[in-house]
Enzyme design. Structure first.
Site, PDB file in Angstrom:
ATOM      1  N   HIS A  50      63.915 -79.142  57.383  1.00  0.00           N
ATOM      2  CA  HIS A  50      63.804 -80.724  57.301  1.00  0.00           C
ATOM      3  C   HIS A  50      65.002 -81.337  57.189  1.00  0.00           C
ATOM      4  O   HIS A  50      66.131 -80.829  57.060  1.00  0.00           O
ATOM      5  CB  HIS A  50      63.078 -80.810  55.867  1.00  0.00           C
ATOM      6  CG  HIS A  50      61.819 -80.170  55.755  1.00  0.00           C
ATOM      7  ND1 HIS A  50      61.462 -79.215  54.944  1.00  0.00           N
ATOM      8  CD2 HIS A  50      60.570 -80.308  56.623  1.00  0.00           C
ATOM      9  CE1 HIS A  50      60.150 -78.818  55.272  1.00  0.00           C
ATOM     10  NE2 HIS A  50      59.683 -79.335  56.119  1.00  0.00           N
ATOM     11  N   ASP A  53      66.989 -80.790  54.225  1.00  0.00           N
ATOM     12  CA  ASP A  53      67.471 -79.466  54.064  1.00  0.00           C
ATOM     13  C   ASP A  53      69.069 -79.173  54.657  1.00  0.00           C
ATOM     14  O   ASP A  53      69.950 -78.634  54.303  1.00  0.00           O
ATOM     15  CB  ASP A  53      66.670 -78.214  54.703  1.00  0.00           C
ATOM     16  CG  ASP A  53      65.078 -78.239  54.304  1.00  0.00           C
ATOM     17  OD1 ASP A  53      65.104 -78.385  52.873  1.00  0.00           O
ATOM     18  OD2 ASP A  53      64.206 -78.095  54.884  1.00  0.00           O
ATOM     19  N   GLU A 211      50.587 -73.882  63.981  1.00  0.00           N
ATOM     20  CA  GLU A 211      50.611 -73.335  62.569  1.00  0.00           C
ATOM     21  C   GLU A 211      49.312 -72.506  62.523  1.00  0.00           C
ATOM     22  O   GLU A 211      48.077 -73.171  62.564  1.00  0.00           O
ATOM     23  CB  GLU A 211      50.830 -73.945  61.414  1.00  0.00           C
ATOM     24  CG  GLU A 211      50.677 -73.074  60.032  1.00  0.00           C
ATOM     25  CD  GLU A 211      51.450 -73.466  58.897  1.00  0.00           C
ATOM     26  OE1 GLU A 211      52.450 -74.296  59.012  1.00  0.00           O
ATOM     27  OE2 GLU A 211      50.907 -73.478  57.854  1.00  0.00           O
ATOM     28  N   ASP A 249      45.978 -75.065  51.896  1.00  0.00           N
ATOM     29  CA  ASP A 249      46.904 -74.524  52.882  1.00  0.00           C
ATOM     30  C   ASP A 249      47.536 -73.406  52.274  1.00  0.00           C
ATOM     31  O   ASP A 249      48.520 -73.592  51.421  1.00  0.00           O
ATOM     32  CB  ASP A 249      47.668 -75.346  53.488  1.00  0.00           C
ATOM     33  CG  ASP A 249      48.601 -74.783  54.629  1.00  0.00           C
ATOM     34  OD1 ASP A 249      48.328 -73.848  55.263  1.00  0.00           O
ATOM     35  OD2 ASP A 249      49.648 -75.706  54.982  1.00  0.00           O
ATOM     36  N   ASP A 251      49.198 -70.526  53.441  1.00  0.00           N
ATOM     37  CA  ASP A 251      50.535 -69.915  53.909  1.00  0.00           C
ATOM     38  C   ASP A 251      50.762 -68.399  53.535  1.00  0.00           C
ATOM     39  O   ASP A 251      51.655 -68.065  53.194  1.00  0.00           O
ATOM     40  CB  ASP A 251      51.772 -70.644  53.480  1.00  0.00           C
ATOM     41  CG  ASP A 251      51.849 -71.953  54.042  1.00  0.00           C
ATOM     42  OD1 ASP A 251      51.247 -72.272  55.026  1.00  0.00           O
ATOM     43  OD2 ASP A 251      52.482 -72.776  53.389  1.00  0.00           O
ATOM     44  N   ASP A 284      55.417 -69.328  58.675  1.00  0.00           N
ATOM     45  CA  ASP A 284      55.540 -70.366  57.582  1.00  0.00           C
ATOM     46  C   ASP A 284      54.662 -69.663  56.451  1.00  0.00           C
ATOM     47  O   ASP A 284      53.333 -70.066  56.392  1.00  0.00           O
ATOM     48  CB  ASP A 284      54.767 -71.890  58.169  1.00  0.00           C
ATOM     49  CG  ASP A 284      55.198 -72.886  57.028  1.00  0.00           C
ATOM     50  OD1 ASP A 284      55.754 -72.620  56.029  1.00  0.00           O
ATOM     51  OD2 ASP A 284      54.864 -73.877  57.381  1.00  0.00           O
TER      52      ASP A 284
HETATM   53  C1  XUL Z   1      52.747 -78.043  56.134  1.00  0.00           C
HETATM   54  C2  XUL Z   1      53.939 -77.377  56.853  1.00  0.00           C
HETATM   55  C3  XUL Z   1      55.170 -77.748  56.828  1.00  0.00           C
HETATM   56  C4  XUL Z   1      55.787 -77.870  58.258  1.00  0.00           C
HETATM   57  C5  XUL Z   1      57.131 -78.488  58.266  1.00  0.00           C
HETATM   58  O1  XUL Z   1      51.825 -77.732  56.023  1.00  0.00           O
HETATM   59  O2  XUL Z   1      53.557 -76.399  57.552  1.00  0.00           O
HETATM   60  O3  XUL Z   1      55.905 -76.839  55.944  1.00  0.00           O
HETATM   61  O4  XUL Z   1      55.911 -76.744  58.756  1.00  0.00           O
HETATM   62  O5  XUL Z   1      57.497 -79.538  57.617  1.00  0.00           O
HETATM   63 MN    MN Z   2      54.362 -75.179  59.045  1.00  0.00          MN
END
Ligand code: XUL
Ligand code: MN
Length: 345
Positions: A50, A53, A211, A249, A251, A284
């Site tokens: 980001h 970051d 993603e 979400d 992850d 991610d």
């Molecule tokens: C949010 C997501 C973020 C982006 C980067 O769900 O996936 O982490 O990948 O900002």
């Molecule tokens: Mn992501």
């Protein structure tokens, strides 16, 4: 010809503190340098950023100072043999972005969002990478009538154009997600992202980051989303992970909820020779809250190991048998072939 090797990338947010909306951090913060060292140790070459970051507190720094700090970060990466993959403007944490950035109902917030994105372009240029990732986090609504979707689509297009103009050597990879933190996002799928990009000032410079979990949350199959983008030459990065149905979400570790779905994603990347494009494979993924600090990078190691094992499964797939099944329209036999191959029997 030897098969191209994959390049792996990770973001600092993937080595997290274990906080969730219902509880505080359970692990100490990991210093940024330790994140970089962990990446090296785990065999990740690319670092995803980001904007803040890469340059902490950038809202309070002059444009010249932002560039100087980004250059110092570039040196730090160089020293460790790492490379920057992308920079994403983090619009969703700042007070101005409370109701979204580009589509905020507050014109001052919209101006701020564009200016902040231009600073992200400066950061990316100084770091030496050419991808800006846009995750349109709060560009949507929780109360449907609060924004005009026609106007919002125009605003998003204008933002994309402003970024393309500010960074003539930058590409934009849109990372769609259908919900969370908002109820309905304005760019929920890859189709929306590519359609918007096609209408931009320079369509050749607008692609996507897919993603897995985001596609699943949209009720779609991540491997088909990837196939759609690959067919258009637009898959510029991936955030592989997993998701147990329509929840928040999650992850999760790549393949943890749906191993066959993970195989299909690897297979489509293999079929398109994604590795040869030089684009990264990012994970991610989040460490579970229960994980102790000393093993809070295991989720990354597992995701990479699963990915590589599935590359092997893809390369040893009984393609000839599959083609015979397809020619005979015997999809039950194909089903069994796939399952037996994955089970190793
Ligand atoms: C949010 C997501 C973020 C982006 C980067 O769900 O996936 O982490 O990948 O900002
Ligand atoms: Mn992501």
């Amino acid at each position: 010809m030897a098969a191209a090797t994959y390049r792996f990338s990770v973001g600092p947010w993937n080595i997290g503190r274990g906080a969730d909306p219902f509880g505080p951090p359970v692990r100490p913060a990991v210093a940024f340098d330790d994140v970089l060292d962990a990446a090296v140790k785990l065999g990740f070459e690319g670092i995803q950023f980001h904007d803040d970051d890469a340059v902490p507190d950038l809202e309070n720094l002059s444009p010249a100072k932002i560039v100087a700090e980004a250059k110092a970060m570039r040196q730090k990466l160089d020293d460790k043999g790492l490379v920057p993959e992308f920079v994403a403007p983090r619009l969703w944490e700042h007070a101005h972005g409370v109701d979204g950035g580009y589509t905020s109902n507050d014109p001052a917030a919209r101006t701020w969002a564009i200016e902040r994105s231009k600073r992200s372009v400066d950061v990316a240029a100084a770091l030496g990478c050419d991808i800006i990732v846009l995750w349109p986090a709060r560009e949507g609504t929780s109360v449907r009538e609060s924004k005009n979707p026609i106007e919002a689509s125009r605003q998003l297009l204008a933002a994309i154009d402003a970024i393309l103009i500010a960074g003539p050597s930058m590409r934009i990879a849109i990372e769609p997600k259908p919900n969370e933190p908002v109820d309905h996002a304005f760019i929920p799928t890859i189709g929306h992202a590519l359609a918007l990009g096609a209408r931009s000032f320079d369509p050749a410079r607008v692609g996507v980051l897919i993603e897995s979990a985001h596609a699943i949350l949209a009720g779609l199959d991540p491997s088909d989303e990837m196939g759609f983008a690959l067919a258009a030459g637009k898959l510029w990065s991936v955030h592989l992970n997993d998701q147990n149905g329509l929840k928040f979400d999650q992850d999760k570790v790549f393949g943890a909820a749906n191993l066959r779905g993970a195989f299909d994603q690897v297979r489509v990347l293999e079929n398109a020779n994604y590795a040869a494009t030089g684009a990264f494979v990012g994970f991610d993924v989040k460490a579970q809250r229960t994980q102790k600090a000393e093993s809070a990078t295991a989720h990354l190691a597992t995701s990479k190991a699963v990915f590589l094992a599935l590359v092997e499964k893809s390369r040893t797939f009984p393609q000839r048998v599959a083609e015979e099944c397809i020619a005979a329209r015997d999809y039950e036999a194909l089903e069994r072939t796939v399952l037996e191959h994955l089970l190793g029997c």
